[in-house]
Design a protein around this motif. Structure first.
Motif: not given
Lengths: 114, 117
Positions: B95, B103, B105
């Motif tokens: 991240r 944000n 991933l």
């Protein structure tokens, strides 16, 4: 322990139909995400959502996809006209404002487009 | 763009033994977060452990620990005293701290861990 929940767990639809996948975030979480995982492949980011706006979206998240938080609790992903290649596991994830570095995932919705 | 690579599609370990799962990543950022997620057959993604790149100390959570080598961009997961319930798919994830990254991933391809009784 609070959990992210998703409904339905499984959905079968015909190509071209609209589907809505629902997620109920953990109560104090304000950041929401959708990811998908095509069978046997990586988990892929679709979109992030905060303060009733999309924060970021991937190339996968094209015009046939939309997200909203219609009633302050549910967070939904709509696929307007499903394609065969939309068949995948769709995961909702949420994080709280003070701990953005951790995302908690729901159990997923398995979508099968025929 | 960041990429995450897990070079071991499958690993096997004897119950009660120790196993290490490998993960490498590519980034130009100096500060970031790394994660290991477990995905059992039920397919729900469960957070196992988290590492902040600015911390030199390796994270540990009970039987799970990481070996974070920032210069080498390596982030391996060690599972000690393996249990049958550890059998699952394990994903390494990155991240970015950038507010423009939303944000998100970025996941590796996963390693399937089998635990033999």
């Amino acid at each position: 322990e609070p959990e992210v929940t998703q409904t339905p767990s499984h959905q079968v639809t015909q190509m071209g139909q609209e589907v809505i996948l629902r997620c109920v975030p953990i109560s104090n979480h304000l950041y929401f995400y959708w990811y998908r995982q095509i069978l046997g492949q990586k988990v892929e980011f679709l979109v992030s959502f905060y303060n009733n706006e999309i924060s970021e979206k991937s190339e996968i998240f094209d015009d046939q996809f939309s997200v909203e938080r219609p009633d302050g609790s549910n967070f939904t992903l709509k696929i307007r006209s499903t394609k065969l290649e939309d068949s995948a596991m769709y995961f909702c994830a949420t994080s709280e404002a003070g701990a953005l570095w951790t995302q908690y995932f729901g159990p997923g919705t398995r979508l099968l487009v025929l | 763009a960041q990429t995450v690579t897990q070079s071991q599609p499958e690993m096997s370990v004897q119950e009660a033994e120790t196993v290490t799962l490998s993960c490498t990543y590519d980034t130009s950022e100096s500060d970031y977060y790394l994660f290991w997620y477990k995905q059992p057959p039920s397919r729900q993604m469960i957070l196992v452990i988290r590492q902040e790149a600015y911390k030199q100390q390796n994270a540990t959570e009970n039987r799970f620990s990481v070996n974070f080598q920032k210069a080498a961009k390596s982030f391996s997961l060690k599972i000690s005293d393996s249990q049958l319930g550890d059998a699952a798919m394990y994903f390494c994830a990155y991240r970015s701290p950038s507010p423009h990254a939303g944000n998100m991933l970025t996941f590796g391809g996963g390693t399937r861990l089998m635990v033999k009784p």
